[in-house]
Design a protein around this motif. Structure first.
Motif, PDB file in Angstrom:
ATOM      1  N   TYR A 133       1.928   3.531  -2.320  1.00  0.00           N
ATOM      2  CA  TYR A 133       1.940   3.840  -3.663  1.00  0.00           C
ATOM      3  C   TYR A 133       3.023   4.846  -3.915  1.00  0.00           C
ATOM      4  O   TYR A 133       3.706   4.554  -5.023  1.00  0.00           O
ATOM      5  CB  TYR A 133       0.719   4.733  -3.701  1.00  0.00           C
ATOM      6  CG  TYR A 133       0.546   5.091  -5.136  1.00  0.00           C
ATOM      7  CD1 TYR A 133       0.427   4.029  -6.294  1.00  0.00           C
ATOM      8  CD2 TYR A 133       0.518   6.441  -5.501  1.00  0.00           C
ATOM      9  CE1 TYR A 133       0.124   4.355  -7.488  1.00  0.00           C
ATOM     10  CE2 TYR A 133       0.492   6.843  -6.807  1.00  0.00           C
ATOM     11  CZ  TYR A 133       0.230   5.836  -7.806  1.00  0.00           C
ATOM     12  OH  TYR A 133       0.086   6.185  -9.165  1.00  0.00           O
ATOM     13  N   GLN A 135      -4.266   4.305   2.471  1.00  0.00           N
ATOM     14  CA  GLN A 135      -3.384   3.009   2.726  1.00  0.00           C
ATOM     15  C   GLN A 135      -4.287   1.880   1.638  1.00  0.00           C
ATOM     16  O   GLN A 135      -4.153   0.707   2.126  1.00  0.00           O
ATOM     17  CB  GLN A 135      -3.664   2.629   3.943  1.00  0.00           C
ATOM     18  CG  GLN A 135      -3.058   3.419   5.271  1.00  0.00           C
ATOM     19  CD  GLN A 135      -1.447   3.527   5.127  1.00  0.00           C
ATOM     20  OE1 GLN A 135      -1.131   4.369   4.439  1.00  0.00           O
ATOM     21  NE2 GLN A 135      -1.004   2.588   5.737  1.00  0.00           N
ATOM     22  N   VAL A 136      -4.856   2.128   0.685  1.00  0.00           N
ATOM     23  CA  VAL A 136      -5.315   1.511  -0.008  1.00  0.00           C
ATOM     24  C   VAL A 136      -4.139   0.568  -0.905  1.00  0.00           C
ATOM     25  O   VAL A 136      -2.952   0.983  -1.571  1.00  0.00           O
ATOM     26  CB  VAL A 136      -6.083   2.073  -1.201  1.00  0.00           C
ATOM     27  CG1 VAL A 136      -6.741   1.167  -2.427  1.00  0.00           C
ATOM     28  CG2 VAL A 136      -7.135   2.767  -0.408  1.00  0.00           C
ATOM     29  N   PRO A 137      -4.455  -0.731  -0.883  1.00  0.00           N
ATOM     30  CA  PRO A 137      -3.445  -1.856  -1.593  1.00  0.00           C
ATOM     31  C   PRO A 137      -3.462  -1.254  -3.352  1.00  0.00           C
ATOM     32  O   PRO A 137      -4.371  -1.049  -3.890  1.00  0.00           O
ATOM     33  CB  PRO A 137      -3.887  -2.959  -1.779  1.00  0.00           C
ATOM     34  CG  PRO A 137      -4.912  -3.102  -0.308  1.00  0.00           C
ATOM     35  CD  PRO A 137      -5.478  -1.615  -0.375  1.00  0.00           C
ATOM     36  N   HIS A 181       0.693  -1.116  -0.089  1.00  0.00           N
ATOM     37  CA  HIS A 181       0.033  -0.151  -0.177  1.00  0.00           C
ATOM     38  C   HIS A 181       0.690   1.368   0.033  1.00  0.00           C
ATOM     39  O   HIS A 181       0.206   2.486   0.201  1.00  0.00           O
ATOM     40  CB  HIS A 181      -1.079   0.002   1.105  1.00  0.00           C
ATOM     41  CG  HIS A 181      -0.291  -0.042   2.691  1.00  0.00           C
ATOM     42  ND1 HIS A 181      -0.074  -1.257   3.276  1.00  0.00           N
ATOM     43  CD2 HIS A 181       0.365   0.954   3.487  1.00  0.00           C
ATOM     44  CE1 HIS A 181       0.558  -1.029   4.252  1.00  0.00           C
ATOM     45  NE2 HIS A 181       0.990   0.412   4.434  1.00  0.00           N
ATOM     46  N   ASN A 189      -8.803   0.348   3.153  1.00  0.00           N
ATOM     47  CA  ASN A 189      -7.597   0.486   3.724  1.00  0.00           C
ATOM     48  C   ASN A 189      -6.886  -0.860   4.307  1.00  0.00           C
ATOM     49  O   ASN A 189      -7.796  -1.522   4.777  1.00  0.00           O
ATOM     50  CB  ASN A 189      -7.598   1.656   4.807  1.00  0.00           C
ATOM     51  CG  ASN A 189      -7.817   3.090   4.012  1.00  0.00           C
ATOM     52  OD1 ASN A 189      -7.293   3.358   3.163  1.00  0.00           O
ATOM     53  ND2 ASN A 189      -8.605   3.862   4.578  1.00  0.00           N
ATOM     54  N   ARG A 190      -5.719  -0.847   3.991  1.00  0.00           N
ATOM     55  CA  ARG A 190      -4.842  -1.996   4.450  1.00  0.00           C
ATOM     56  C   ARG A 190      -4.283  -1.535   5.787  1.00  0.00           C
ATOM     57  O   ARG A 190      -3.653  -0.775   5.913  1.00  0.00           O
ATOM     58  CB  ARG A 190      -3.790  -2.230   3.363  1.00  0.00           C
ATOM     59  CG  ARG A 190      -3.016  -3.548   3.882  1.00  0.00           C
ATOM     60  CD  ARG A 190      -2.149  -3.946   2.633  1.00  0.00           C
ATOM     61  NE  ARG A 190      -1.350  -5.251   2.772  1.00  0.00           N
ATOM     62  CZ  ARG A 190       0.063  -5.334   2.721  1.00  0.00           C
ATOM     63  NH1 ARG A 190       0.729  -4.072   2.582  1.00  0.00           N
ATOM     64  NH2 ARG A 190       0.602  -6.495   2.898  1.00  0.00           N
TER      65      ARG A 190
END
Length: 562
Positions: free
Chosen positions: A160, A188-190, A158, A315-316
């Motif tokens: 980026y 915190q999105v993969p 996550h 979110n992760r």
């Protein structure tokens, strides 16, 4: 596997030991050169023989470990079904699907590598990782063994910012960064859940405006635009690009976010949930063992760590563990082991391994004979190996990826003209640059500077010797005077060099362009540059050139002269 209808490119391969590469850690160097010293941290290493002595030694060690890997049963058919669906989406070649079929065979093993899904393929070393795994697979297959290469697309990461950009050399010879901002909120999105924005078209235009013009550009741009188009998943685009680049080699691409693979791997997450405290303690102990042996612990460990993330609102989210209770970081939410096990039972896709658990998930899904990684990955496996006995998996052999610095013919001719070896850039790039500049200056004046320095040195040494006998305090005072004198001479010499260099702007630009290509940002080329600079110069045959020069003598850095 040579590309048809392309002019042959002459190559020359030279070797440079990693001992001479700046920044190589003690742990990595011992892994390369002192197996007996480091083997206690890697279960699969035989301390009596150096894994990397030669390509023959490497292949022998790999062959001897196959029975250990295949004795465990795997859910091969279920994994293969998921891989077929994924690789259809990526446009993988027929050879890839043949390799997926081979993977169903209980005697087949995999050589695995992986990397975060970087923009336009990420740094050069992504290519080198894949080709190392492919080369090892091919060499073992020649011996009659059933071996396939697999590339693990790290879509669950996550961070980026690490993968959002590439660097290339523009037509003025300057290092240029190209960055893409995806659609929506990154948070915190993969990476695998991010979507490419419409601005990707402008980013691609910027990239190809930087690259050198050649007969290959049109096809390269068409292919890359087909892979990277708006509304496509970021990791999906990355995998499509790898499928294109490695079509002749049949590498199997694997995205671990696949819901079917998550379901298969759920026993690993169940074990991680119920044994979190023990896992943390073992990892902390192993980190202490490494540090007490004068090595470094690559991954930070603590007694409250959890080896997995959960997905909350997209979110992760990391967790800590204390007093048999899990706490979601940055929130007050708490979960018991029973609650997490229930969540796992209902939705395995909501769990994601961290760097510690990821290889174990990998080795549960696949019959991993070896993992090909960079120096940092070699280092963190020294920690991870300690928790393998807790899980129903076998620890694979860890193989360093091949490493290259590409030296095109033009730049090679300039190095020869300047009497400069590439290793001099690695050891001290500023000194090397100064030497090149000095060699082009008025040698008569430089000689006078040297003679003046020597003359002052000789006379002041005599004076100091005499004063020491007569009045030591005056001799001591002379030391400060000597420093001031030589400071002024050095300062004047530097001004002479700089002023002369300004008068040679064309030459200076040539020096800067050469150094920027070969050692950008005072870092290895493979860590800074994206492969499209070389694809623009040599076309897709660049991939073949690397493959053909990947000789599996992996304890040296390769200098490939084209």
């Amino acid at each position: 596997m040579n590309s048809p209808n392309l002019p042959a490119i002459q190559t020359h391969l030279a070797k440079l030991p990693f001992k001479e590469i700046p920044g190589s850690s003690k742990l990595f160097l011992d892994y390369l050169y002192d197996t007996q010293q480091i083997s206690r941290f890697y279960q699969s290493l035989d301390p009596s023989s150096n894994l990397l002595d030669s390509s023959k030694s490497l292949l022998k060690n790999l062959s001897q470990n196959i029975d250990r890997i295949i004795r465990r049963s795997y859910q091969r058919d279920l994994v293969a079904t998921a891989l077929i669906e994924q690789n259809k989406i990526y446009g993988s070649s027929e050879k890839t699907f043949q390799n997926i079929e081979l993977l169903k065979n209980p005697n087949t093993v995999a050589i695995i590598t992986g990397q975060q899904a970087g923009l336009f393929g990420g740094p050069l070393f992504t290519i080198y990782k894949a080709l190392t795994a492919i080369k090892i697979s091919d060499e073992l297959s020649k011996e009659g063994l059933s071996v396939v290469p697999v590339f693990w697309v790290a879509s669950e990461d996550h961070d980026y910012q690490e993968v959002s950009h590439i660097k290339t050399i523009n037509r003025e010879g300057l290092l240029t960064t190209i960055e893409h901002s995806p659609q929506g909120n990154i948070g915190q999105v993969p990476v695998g859940n991010l979507t490419i924005a419409e601005t990707i078209s402008n980013d691609l235009t910027q990239l190809f405006a930087c690259l050198p013009q050649s007969e290959y550009i049109t096809q390269l741009e068409t292919d890359l635009r087909n892979c990277y188009s708006s509304n496509k998943g970021f990791a999906n685009a990355f995998a499509c690009l790898l499928a294109k680049l490695f079509a002749p080699y049949g590498v199997i691409l694997l995205d671990p976010q696949d819901k079917h693979l998550k379901q298969i791997a759920s026993p690993i997450f169940e074990k991680a949930i119920t044994n979190t405290e023990e896992i943390a303690q073992i990892l902390v102990n192993r980190s202490q063992q490494l540090e007490s042996s004068n090595y470094h612990a690559q991954v930070h460990t603590s007694l409250d760590m959890s080896p997995f993330f959960i997905l909350e609102d997209g979110n992760r989210t990391a967790l800590t563990h204390q007093n048999k209770c899990f706490t979601l970081k940055h929130t007050d939410k708490k979960k018991t082991s029973a609650e997490l096990l229930e969540k796992l039972h209902q939705d395995p896709s909501s769990f994601s391994p961290n760097v510690i658990l990821r290889p174990i998930v990998q080795d549960y899904l696949l019959p991993t004979l070896a993992y090909v990684g960079g120096p940092a990955e070699v280092a963190y496996f020294a920690q991870i190996s300690a928790i393998y006995p807790l899980f129903p998996v076998e620890f694979p052999l860890i193989i360093p990826r091949t490493a290259f610095t590409i030296v095109p013919n033009r730049e090679n001719n300039l190095l020869e003209k300047w009497g400069l070896a590439l290793s001099e850039l690695f050891s001290n790039v500023d000194s090397a640059k100064r030497r090149v500049i000095e060699n082009t200056l008025d040698q008569g004046t430089l000689n006078i500077f040297s003679e003046t320095e020597q003359l002052f040195q000789n006379q002041l040494d005599k004076l100091q010797e005499s004063l020491t006998k007569i009045d030591p305090t005056l001799a001591e005072a002379l030391k400060g005077g000597k420093e001031k004198i030589f400071y002024q001479i050095t300062n004047l010499k530097t001004r002479f060099i700089n002023n002369s260099a300004k008068r040679e702007e064309t030459f200076m630009r040539q020096v800067e362009r050469t150094f920027t290509l070969l050692y950008p940002n005072k870092n290895l080329q493979e860590r800074e540059l994206n492969h499209y600079y070389f694809l623009a110069r040599y076309g897709y045959q660049f991939i073949n050139l690397i493959y053909n020069n990947c000789d599996l003598n992996l304890s040296d850095h390769n200098i490939l002269h084209l």
